[in-house]
Design a protein around this motif. Structure first.
Motif, short mmCIF file in Angstrom:
data_model
loop_
_atom_site.label_atom_id
_atom_site.label_comp_id
_atom_site.label_asym_id
_atom_site.label_seq_id
_atom_site.Cartn_x
_atom_site.Cartn_y
_atom_site.Cartn_z
N UNK A 76 0.85 -1.19 0.00
CA UNK A 76 0.00 0.00 0.00
C UNK A 76 0.89 1.24 0.00
N UNK A 77 0.60 2.16 -0.92
CA UNK A 77 1.41 3.37 -1.06
C UNK A 77 0.79 4.58 -0.36
N UNK A 124 3.65 2.03 -8.53
CA UNK A 124 3.67 3.50 -8.58
C UNK A 124 3.44 4.12 -7.20
N UNK A 125 4.03 5.29 -6.99
CA UNK A 125 3.79 6.04 -5.75
C UNK A 125 2.54 6.91 -5.86
N UNK A 126 2.11 7.21 -7.07
CA UNK A 126 0.85 7.92 -7.29
C UNK A 126 -0.31 6.95 -7.09
N UNK A 152 -0.08 5.72 -18.77
CA UNK A 152 -0.80 6.62 -17.86
C UNK A 152 0.11 7.69 -17.28
N UNK A 153 1.43 7.54 -17.41
CA UNK A 153 2.37 8.54 -16.91
C UNK A 153 2.84 8.32 -15.48
N UNK A 154 2.41 7.22 -14.84
CA UNK A 154 2.77 7.03 -13.43
C UNK A 154 4.25 6.72 -13.23
N UNK A 159 8.78 8.11 -9.97
CA UNK A 159 8.12 8.07 -8.66
C UNK A 159 7.42 6.72 -8.50
N UNK A 160 8.22 5.70 -8.31
CA UNK A 160 7.69 4.36 -8.14
C UNK A 160 8.67 3.54 -7.30
N UNK A 161 8.21 2.39 -6.83
CA UNK A 161 9.04 1.46 -6.09
C UNK A 161 9.33 0.23 -6.94
#
Length: 872
Positions: A76-77, A124-126, A152-154, A159-161
């Motif tokens: 969960x982000x 993604x962090x978004x 989608x641009x995520x 900005x992701x793990x």
């Protein structure tokens, strides 16, 4: 001997593996609807709250081989509306190309005993764009590309793990787990990692069933189950233990007014919404360890766990004292295992591709449970299914009881076996685990799989569908590979057992799929979705569809049975009768596909010099369906070379051949090189003679027809400007070359044979060309490409096709991979460019990967091509 090779000798090391599905929702097994609408009866939205009857799903999941105890990772982000416990994707009718996972994950490595495994999940962090993916795909037409997570641009600003999940076994049931989360972005970000342990629900379906349990102890979770060896999940400090039960939430799904309890979605509700939905007693049948991490930019965090057979109360024990040492040893042994396999593979990139392909196919094993009789009748402790079920899907397969570890084509897109997929998968699996490959082939011939009438089950959506009969081919290939690896000694017990069951299946084909008894077969769509002018499984009002591919597959079946029976006759002369039988079958089928006699037309078109399907009307007139497709190339598969010296000790078989020479010289002269002088004591058995072979190859190697930069297209490019049209009753059907996705939903989902490159049939073409080369040597040379003025022998053509297929994945001179297509981040980003997805099929012009994205089933055949390329 390498340690992994030694472990392969002891089946106990395979008790735990990646046997949890990537998707259980939307499957036939979980469908109890009246209309058989599996995709709507259980959905992604329902999945977190619904206890499944027939299997379990998770991210990077493992279980024991009965899938009694399962383990996977949830995340969960702090921005998503739901806990990320399972992979998200579109259902069949959601979007322009449904049945499609919308996640980024990679199965990177595995040994055959799963002593070491590694996968990567990109999170993604978004907020996860669930609705955007669904809505955008719904707006797109079938002429537009799929809208993927990357679009989608995520991932645009990193900005992701990157979450790596690794497993290493200290013993058969002593499993170390290492989860490492890398923050690829510049800014710090929150991430909850929730490794989750649960029991498959086996107690809700029958009254008074045994119910296991788990609870929190000092430094671990105690596991209580009468049949599971693992007794404790040890974890390090920092994890908050949350417990609920793997049972359906009737309030959320059905609005039932029942007493509150701690249901399957209890951890989700507690973590995301802060609700009191986890058991304060810290006990239940599902448990998650919540690690709330705050990871600085460009940094990583690691958590460690251990699933151990050691009892939590057995006294002082440091579960992590040897953790790093065991991991290092298993990784080193995995490297040694693959170094041994790849000792002749000189190209580093080829080694990377091959290892990931093999790692992927090993990860795609799944515990597959389906008792059709019980599924039809319903469970004693549950409401009865609708009456329509008893005459609906699979109603005539009541004997089928699948309860095994089976190699899946793709555990999200296809979390069920398909028999021709499985046959190809076994040929790849034999590279690393011969015993498992043999076991998989044997499995589908068991009495509780194969139908009493001799038919093999196709797949759960309709076990009655006919897949191409390639099990005999796969049986011989796996036996041959084992014989080569064994220094000339093959597993004759395996070969003999398979022969007898294949004989039953061969008889089913002859009796059920040759309506007129003329050795011309009507197999239906035969797995080639969308390739025909119309649905080739549909019943025609005015005739039957006679198929070039069905007849060719059956001719190949006969050839393989001939080859197997000759091999078995070396130790048991009684098999010579079977050799004679299948020699006759081969000749009759081969003759029928060419000229059926009695004034009936053949499937060979003398004007176009190509093979086609045809409709035979009830008045015996025919309409030839002049679609230049893979259907017309499949006759090339039916080829073998017989060494006459191996038959000199078999006078009975040779007498049978002599009988044909005297009584049916038309057949021998038409389809074989038997009647003529043998070349270096070898005889060719084939559907195509020299001139006919050249004619078919002229089209196949034409860049304006079948030959693409990345392999052989499934439909001729000539149909791009000139679609084939066919008028049937009051409708007109058409076929047009489509290099990418299909523009129709004849079979739903995203499958398309109208132009893309498919690995399995390309692999068969490569193997066939090598067989032709074995006979012709350099005496037969063909222009390649057609019209180029450059002539090559068939071995050189095969090697070129192999390199084109390997080139789908390999870096080109500029460092780009065709499979990644237009997506720049995949091509250049160091955290993407060497992680490869093995797609279902590939764009006929660009080579971009399309369809199912983790199809390390038959697409993993690239591993065999790499091995073959460097062995020759």
């Amino acid at each position: 001997m390498n340690q992994e090779r030694e472990r392969l000798r002891h089946g106990v090391w395979k008790k735990w593996g990646p046997y949890v599905s990537d998707r259980q929702w939307g499957t036939v097994r979980e469908d109890y609807s009246e209309n058989g609408d599996a995709w709507h009866y259980s959905t992604h939205d329902m999945a977190r709250s619904k206890a499944y009857r027939w299997g379990e799903e998770g991210i990077g999941g493992i279980s024991d081989d009965r899938q009694q105890l399962c383990f996977s990772l949830a995340l969960w982000n702090h921005k998503d509306p739901i806990l990320k416990e399972i992979f998200y994707g579109l259902a069949n009718k959601e979007g322009n190309h449904g049945e499609d996972v919308k996640e980024l994950y990679y199965y990177l490595d595995s040994t055959p005993t799963h002593s070491y495994m590694k996968m990567l999940y990109k999170y993604p962090q978004a907020p996860y764009p669930y609705q955007k993916l669904k809505d955008t795909n719904a707006r797109r037409t079938r002429e537009e590309p799929e809208y993927e997570l990357m679009d989608t641009g995520v991932f645009d600003h990193d900005a992701y793990f990157d979450v790596f999940i690794e497993y290493a076994k200290a013993g058969p049931e002593d499993i170390l787990v290492r989860i490492t989360a890398h923050n690829r972005g510049r800014r710090a970000a929150s991430l909850d990692l929730l490794p989750t342990l649960w029991f498959r629900n086996t107690w809700s379906w029958e009254e008074h069933s045994y119910k296991p349990g788990m609870g929190l102890g000092n430094g671990g979770i105690a596991v209580v189950h009468k049949d599971v060896g693992v007794k404790t999940c040890f974890f390090e400090e920092g994890g908050e233990a949350l417990f609920c039960n793997n049972e359906t939430n009737p309030h959320r799904l059905f609005g039932n007014d029942t007493p509150e309890s701690f249901y399957k979605d209890g951890v989700h509700e507690h973590v995301v919404h802060g609700l009191p939905t986890v058991d304060p007693r810290r006990m239940g049948t599902k448990a998650a360890l919540r690690y709330a991490l705050y990871i600085p930019g460009r940094k990583s965090r690691t958590i460690r766990l251990r699933l151990s057979p050691r009892d939590l109360e057995a006294g002082a024990y440091d579960a992590f004292a040897d953790f790093d040492e065991v991991f290092a040893a298993r990784i080193r042994e995995a490297d040694d295992f693959y170094a041994d396999l790849q000792q002749r593979v000189a190209d580093e990139d080829h080694r990377l591709i091959q290892r990931q392909a093999l790692g992927g196919i090993l990860w795609n094993k799944q515990f597959y449970y389906y008792n059709v009789q019980q599924w039809l009748a319903g469970d004693p402790a549950k409401p009865k299914p609708p009456e329509s079920r008893l005459s609906g899907r699979n109603y005539d397969w009541k004997h089928l009881h699948n309860d095994d570890i089976i190699s899946m084509p793709d555990k999200w897109e296809y979390p069920w076996y398909a028999n021709w997929d499985l046959a190809f998968q076994c040929v790849t699996l034999a590279l690393v685990d011969l015993d498992f490959a043999q076991h998989q082939l044997e499995l589908l011939t068991k009495d509780w799989y194969i139908h009493p009438n001799g038919k093999m089950p196709a797949y759960e959506w309709s076990f009655n569908d006919a897949n191409p009969p390639v099990f005999a081919w796969a049986t011989w290939e796996v036996y041959r590979m084992g014989k080569e690896a064994g220094g000339g000694r093959g597993d004759r017990e395996f070969l003999e057992g398979m022969f007898h069951k294949l004989l039953v299946n061969f008889t089913w084909w002859v009796n059920r799929k040759d309506t007129r008894g003329h050795n011309i077969f009507e197999g239906g769509f035969l797995g080639l979705d969308n390739i025909g002018v119309f649905d080739r499984s549909m019943v025609l009002e005015d005739g039957i569809l006679e198929q070039a591919d069905a007849t060719s597959w059956m001719t190949l079946f006969a050839l393989n049975m001939l080859r197997i029976s000759i091999e078995l006759s070396h130790a048991n002369k009684r098999y010579l009768d079977m050799s004679s039988k299948f020699f006759s079958h081969f000749l009759y089928m081969a003759g029928a596909i060419d000229i059926m006699g009695d004034g009936m037309s053949s499937l060979w078109d003398r004007e176009d010099r190509f093979f086609y399907d045809q409709v035979r009307r009830f008045d015996m007139s025919t309409v030839r369906l002049k679609v230049r497709s893979m259907v017309g190339l499949i006759p090339l598969f039916a080829v073998d070379v017989i060494d006459r010296r191996a038959l000199n000790s078999e006078p009975e078989f040779l007498r049978h051949v002599d009988w044909f020479l005297e009584n049916r010289p038309d057949l021998l002269a038409l389809v074989t090189r038997w009647a003529g002088e043998a070349f270096e004591d070898r005889h060719l058995l084939s559907l195509v003679r020299d001139r006919r072979l050249k004619s078919v190859l002229r089209r196949m190697l034409d860049e304006g027809e079948f030959l693409s930069p990345s392999g052989i297209r499934s439909l001729s490019k000539a149909h791009e400007e000139e679609p084939y049209l066919y008028a049937h009753t009051d409708r007109t059907f058409g076929v047009r070359y489509l290099p990418g996705e299909s523009d129709n939903d004849m079979y739903g989902g995203n499958s398309n044979w109208r132009g893309p490159v498919w690995m399995p049939v390309n692999y068969m073409l490569v193997r066939s060309l090598h067989r032709f080369k074995d006979f012709y040597g350099d005496r037969l040379r063909v222009p390649h490409p057609t019209g180029s003025g450059e002539y090559h022998d068939l071995g050189e053509v095969a090697r070129d096709l192999s390199l084109r297929l390997i080139g789908l994945f390999a870096r080109d001179a500029s460092g780009r991979r065709k499979v990644f297509g237009r997506r720049e981040k995949f091509q250049t980003d160091p955290h993407f460019k060497d992680y490869i997805l093995f797609h279902e099929y590939f764009h006929g012009e660009t080579g971009e990967g399309l369809g199912a994205s983790h199809q390390t089933g038959w697409t993993a055949l690239v591993a065999n091509l790499i091995q073959m390329h460097w062995d020759i």
